[in-house]
Design an enzyme around this catalytic site. Sequence first.
Site, PDB file in Angstrom:
ATOM      1  N   SER A 171       0.952   2.708  -8.386  1.00 34.89           N
ATOM      2  CA  SER A 171      -0.344   2.761  -9.073  1.00 34.89           C
ATOM      3  C   SER A 171      -0.366   2.083 -10.423  1.00 34.89           C
ATOM      4  CB  SER A 171      -0.785   4.220  -9.232  1.00 34.89           C
ATOM      5  OG  SER A 171      -1.200   4.754  -8.002  1.00 34.89           O
ATOM      6  N   THR A 172       0.763   1.619 -10.907  1.00 36.23           N
ATOM      7  CA  THR A 172       0.716   0.753 -12.091  1.00 36.23           C
ATOM      8  C   THR A 172      -0.153  -0.465 -11.811  1.00 36.23           C
ATOM      9  OG1 THR A 172       2.877   1.533 -12.841  1.00 36.23           O
ATOM     10  CG2 THR A 172       2.148  -0.576 -13.703  1.00 36.23           C
TER      11      THR A 172
END
Length: 656
Positions: free
Chosen positions: A303-304
Amino acid sequence: MTTIGIPRERAATATRPRPRADALRRALLVCGILSSALYAAMLVVVPMGWDGYDSAARAVSELSAIGAPTRSLWVTLGLVYTLFALAFGLGVLLSADDDRRLRAAGSVLIVQSLVGLVWPPMHMRGAETTLTDTLHVAFAMAWLLLMLAAMGFGAAALGKRFRIYTAATVAVFLVFGTLAGIDGPRIAADFPTPWVGLWERINIGAALVWIGALAVVLLRRQSSTGGAAAARAAADVPVQGFVAPGFEEVRAEFERNFTERGELGGAVAAWWRGEQVVDLWGGRRSPEGEEPWAADTMVAVSSTTKGLAAMTVALAVERGWLDYDAPVARYWPEFAQNGKGAITVRQLLGHEAGLVLLDEPLTVEKLRDLDAIARILARQRPAWPPGSRHGYHTLTLGLYMQELVRRADPAHRTLGRLFREEIAGPLGVDFHIGLPHDVPAERLARVRTLSPWRGLLALRYTPPAVTLKMIAPGSLLRRSFLGLAADPNDRSWLEVEVPSGNGVGTARGIARAYSCFAEGGAEIGIGPATFARLTAIPPAERPMDEVLGIPSCFALGFSRPGPGFAFGSGARAFGTPGAGGSFGFADPDARLGYAYVTNKFDFYLVDDPREKALRDAVYRAIGRLGERHPSAGAPVRTLPVPLLRPRAPGPPRSAV
């Protein structure tokens, strides 16, 4: 600048990790938990099916007595228990490495398990005491003394908290052992052991729980450090790159990640005041092999990715293609189905739309057909009234951003392509949302993925609310993870565009992109008005996350500092962490762009100790060099440090 590296001769002779030996140790340690669970089941389940036990006291006291109806079943299960206990003692011994105290604990546990193989039964208790009764009591005392010895050695080897827990267990032994001694003389022939058996079983239960706790602690230590042997091997793996003067502590913490925190492979980078001040990489590129992490090694960052996607949406807003406060349906009319017509772009990006789930499961093949995905997204019904609550949109947020950008861009480019052409290209950022086919496999790090067993070990630091949400069958969090097998080691998954979580890149590239935004975004054409929207402090209402069950704070596609997750030097910071431990963010007040990536995924939601140690070291460095950080108090003023000269885009040369 300060360069670091390992001599070539040392790197060539680095100790090769032994994954099979580690797996064997883990399997043996698991036997400790299995042995405790089996014995507890024997105490509860075995007597339940026998009418010959006319009281609870008899049931807990005479399971293995001569003539007892449970004798044969108890002996069979007892043999299995003993084998589990013997395997666990061996696992403790193998996990000790050079620790003589832990080695002694393992040896004592092995002896204790062997005692169980010749444990004499007792007679049905009555007024007379037989030889078998006397031997039974003698063996019980020997078992208790061996248990206390193992507990003493184990507590001495495993730190303060485990010593306190062990002391509490010994206190239980003393209390209930005393009660058993008081009740012992009251045994009557016609009603055997009214309480003694119960007091004994409480002490046995405390011992079983201690064995399980020891197993979990050793498994956790092995998982986080890879064992002492693996730590020594990690210390021999090259750590390369550079730090600017004043940032040497970041290098020291990065090295500690390998020697003390069980890092496999990773990288960290930071740009401060428009100059690169940290660029470090090291460790191994895969869990199975010994190929070193190189300067240009890329890894999936979960999710970065959302932060890089949110930058792309911000660029579309700056170009006038989107308006944060306009309804999504203005750009995507079909989106208005099922009560979604009033949802704004801001609400969608703030995880307020309630679009956490998809009614139709996705596959990699489906994700290649963006028109089909758009139809699935458009007909989705919100899980709550949009704008009334907020909750983490695990997978769906990036898919909605993808379609929104694709419809708003006059050229109808995908989000990944727009990012590549308008942000990554101009800035020299090595990051991809949708991995190109021509990127060689040798540049990709293989990930040690999450597993159910490692998840069990992570319960000690996972918020209980998140754990409950994850295991509850009908919870939004659990359901949001179902339906798509996202494998960060599967190239077909990485090559489709999923702006929620399959971005691939370097720490250097992520930090460079955030550095541009920390400086206002002018390099890629972001104007003051858009930048002011990105850095506006979000309202504090509704801090509880409907999906995660803990406080969270989101705005315009980014995570923001808030309850439970403080990062940056103030409330204007923005970025996104990723499952597994990666993190990237911009701190406009400190003029800092920062990123960390790893290929050993862990279960921390935020503040993974490997990443947090590096981030804190960066802030201490800029605090010493004149910047302010919340935990640093008044900054230490020093002479300006000569930073690196501007560099051309692309990976730096390895420093040896």
